[in-house]
Design an enzyme around this catalytic site. Structure first.
Site, short mmCIF file in Angstrom:
data_model
loop_
_atom_site.label_atom_id
_atom_site.label_comp_id
_atom_site.label_asym_id
_atom_site.label_seq_id
_atom_site.Cartn_x
_atom_site.Cartn_y
_atom_site.Cartn_z
N ALA A 146 0.83 -1.27 -0.05
CA ALA A 146 0.00 -0.15 -0.01
C ALA A 146 0.71 1.22 0.11
O ALA A 146 0.43 2.31 0.25
CB ALA A 146 -0.93 0.01 1.33
N ASN A 213 1.49 -3.81 7.62
CA ASN A 213 2.61 -4.45 6.80
C ASN A 213 3.65 -3.72 6.16
O ASN A 213 4.66 -4.03 5.82
CB ASN A 213 1.67 -5.25 5.78
CG ASN A 213 1.15 -6.60 6.28
OD1 ASN A 213 1.87 -7.45 6.38
ND2 ASN A 213 -0.27 -6.48 6.39
N HIS A 243 -0.89 6.78 4.42
CA HIS A 243 0.60 6.43 4.91
C HIS A 243 1.63 7.75 4.41
O HIS A 243 1.58 8.02 3.22
CB HIS A 243 1.17 5.23 4.30
CG HIS A 243 0.24 4.10 4.53
ND1 HIS A 243 0.38 3.44 5.86
CD2 HIS A 243 -0.15 3.34 3.77
CE1 HIS A 243 -0.45 2.65 5.63
NE2 HIS A 243 -0.88 2.13 4.54
N1 LIG Z 1 1.86 -6.13 2.11
C1 LIG Z 1 0.90 -4.93 2.38
O1 LIG Z 1 1.10 -4.01 1.91
C2 LIG Z 1 -0.50 -5.67 2.67
C3 LIG Z 1 -1.60 -4.91 2.57
C4 LIG Z 1 -2.87 -5.20 2.94
C5 LIG Z 1 -2.98 -6.39 3.59
N2 LIG Z 1 -1.87 -7.09 3.70
C6 LIG Z 1 -1.91 -8.45 4.36
O2 LIG Z 1 -2.44 -9.62 3.51
C7 LIG Z 1 -2.96 -10.51 4.05
C8 LIG Z 1 -4.37 -10.61 3.35
O3 LIG Z 1 -5.33 -9.62 3.40
P1 LIG Z 1 -6.63 -9.57 2.87
O4 LIG Z 1 -7.13 -8.25 2.87
O5 LIG Z 1 -6.82 -10.39 1.97
O6 LIG Z 1 -7.25 -10.33 4.42
P2 LIG Z 1 -8.64 -10.88 4.51
O7 LIG Z 1 -8.94 -10.93 6.07
O8 LIG Z 1 -9.68 -10.27 3.54
O9 LIG Z 1 -8.31 -12.53 3.87
C9 LIG Z 1 -7.63 -13.41 4.68
C10 LIG Z 1 -8.20 -14.61 4.25
O10 LIG Z 1 -7.12 -15.65 4.65
C11 LIG Z 1 -7.57 -16.73 5.54
N3 LIG Z 1 -6.72 -17.03 6.60
C12 LIG Z 1 -6.05 -16.58 7.45
N4 LIG Z 1 -5.12 -17.03 8.17
C13 LIG Z 1 -5.11 -18.31 7.42
C14 LIG Z 1 -4.40 -19.33 7.59
N5 LIG Z 1 -3.49 -19.58 8.55
N6 LIG Z 1 -4.47 -20.51 6.70
C15 LIG Z 1 -5.40 -20.36 5.73
N7 LIG Z 1 -6.38 -19.46 5.63
C16 LIG Z 1 -6.00 -18.33 6.27
C17 LIG Z 1 -8.89 -16.11 6.02
O11 LIG Z 1 -9.89 -16.94 6.41
C18 LIG Z 1 -9.36 -15.14 5.08
O12 LIG Z 1 -10.35 -15.82 4.16
C19 LIG Z 1 -3.23 -10.01 5.34
O13 LIG Z 1 -2.29 -10.73 6.48
C20 LIG Z 1 -3.19 -8.53 5.29
O14 LIG Z 1 -2.48 -7.91 6.64
C21 LIG Z 1 -0.60 -6.79 3.38
#
Ligand SMILES: NC(=O)c1ccc[n+]([C@@H]2O[C@H](COP(=O)([O-])OP(=O)(O)OC[C@H]3O[C@@H](n4cnc5c(N)ncnc54)[C@H](O)[C@@H]3O)[C@@H](O)[C@H]2O)c1
Length: 293
Positions: A146, A213, A243
């Site tokens: 992001a 993140n 940010h």
């Molecule tokens: N790198 C970045 O800039 C950035 C930005 C936004 C989100 N993220 C991260 O990316 C990840 C996904 O984000 P999102 O918005 O899609 O989240 P979300 O909550 O919409 O989806 C996550 C999915 O993963 C599943 N899940 C969680 N832990 C699990 C596990 N151990 N095994 C299997 N399935 C699992 C959940 O059931 C859910 O369906 C999060 O950890 C979030 O913090 C990173």
């Protein structure tokens, strides 16, 4: 008028060669980011094949698969996903998912794209993942997420003296963070713009694992998580995830501000993080000219 002959055999051969050459993708996590990546593959925006998915919520995996024309297999567990015949696995689940599965994915000789980058600020996880890359000759990709400006942070890292990230979100987007388990601050009671956290990136990703993140990305690209400062502001009047990065050192200084629209399906996640994940995977999957550092 120019007549272009159509040769069905040549066209079929080209199509077969192209689709045989496509990377096979596995997806760990079928939420906001996973769903958009899957749709980008399904619609041809990313030249790849999504063949296997896993989410510990079966509903989420089924909901995702129902949106696709080309249906991937839903595996029974993350171990089976790691062992499935794919070239690269995209993690879009949680820090726990990285902790529990990154090594087995690399051991199974798959490349890995990680979204829950905060997990890598745990030194032991970072070491396991980077040793895994070397031992199994595999690659790990961390999309810019992001924020903008990671290329500049990487370029100046040896001259960087100070780097501060100020993140402003609506308290609703911060709800559920570990921080509130021990703090007196309650997200529903915040009335005006309030600095709720001021500390290091190292601690911030532990207290706000699903929110910050970008602090992990900045730390890994720059001078590490104990020297990267993070301030988190909760503002009930904002509908953006903002940010601001301020960096200074021998090279000079820069300051970057990104005002993100939150994803409709998950307000914690910014639209830019999704677009950046799609672009990162597209770049990996097609052999085009690489633009940028
Ligand atoms: N790198 C970045 O800039 C950035 C930005 C936004 C989100 N993220 C991260 O990316 C990840 C996904 O984000 P999102 O918005 O899609 O989240 P979300 O909550 O919409 O989806 C996550 C999915 O993963 C599943 N899940 C969680 N832990 C699990 C596990 N151990 N095994 C299997 N399935 C699992 C959940 O059931 C859910 O369906 C999060 O950890 C979030 O913090 C990173």
């Amino acid at each position: 008028m120019c007549y272009v002959p159509v040769n069905p055999i040549t066209d079929l051969t080209r199509w077969l060669a192209k689709s045989i050459g496509l990377k096979r993708i596995g997806l760990l996590g079928c939420g906001a980011i996973g769903t958009e990546i899957a749709i980008a593959i399904d619609s041809g925006k990313i030249p790849a094949k999504l063949t296997h998915v896993f989410d510990f919520s079966k509903d989420s995996s089924q909901r995702l698969v129902s949106k696709l024309k080309n249906k991937p297999v839903i595996t029974e567990n993350a171990g089976l996903l790691a062992a499935s015949p794919v070239d690269l696995i995209v993690e879009a689940a949680s820090q726990d998912a990285v902790r529990d599965n990154a090594l087995s994915i690399l051991q199974n000789r798959k490349d890995l794209m990680i979204m829950s980058v905060g997990a890598l600020l745990d030194e032991s996880i970072f070491e396991i993942v980077s040793e895994g890359c070397k031992d199994f000759n595999k690659r790990v990709f961390l999309p810019s997420g992001a924020i903008a400006g990671l290329d500049s942070i990487k370029a100046v890292k040896n001259e960087l003296e100070s780097i501060v990230l100020v993140t402003t979100k609506n308290p609703k987007a911060l709800k559920g963070a570990k921080f509130f388990e021990t703090s007196k601050i309650k997200p529903d009671e915040i009335k005006g713009s309030t600095v709720i956290y001021d500390g290091t990136a190292e601690e911030a990703v532990r207290l706000f694992p699903a929110n910050i993140n970008v602090a992990a990305l900045i730390s890994l690209a720059g001078i590490g998580s104990s020297k990267t400062k993070v301030r988190i502001v909760a503002d009930p009047k904002t509908n953006k995830n903002t940010h601001e990065i301020q960096a200074s050192g021998k090279f000079g200084m820069f300051s970057i501000k990104i005002e993100n629209i939150p994803s409709e399906s998950n307000p914690k996640t910014s639209r830019l993080a999704i677009l950046s994940a799609i672009e990162c995977l597209r770049k990996i999957c097609d052999g085009e000219i690489q633009i940028g550092t």
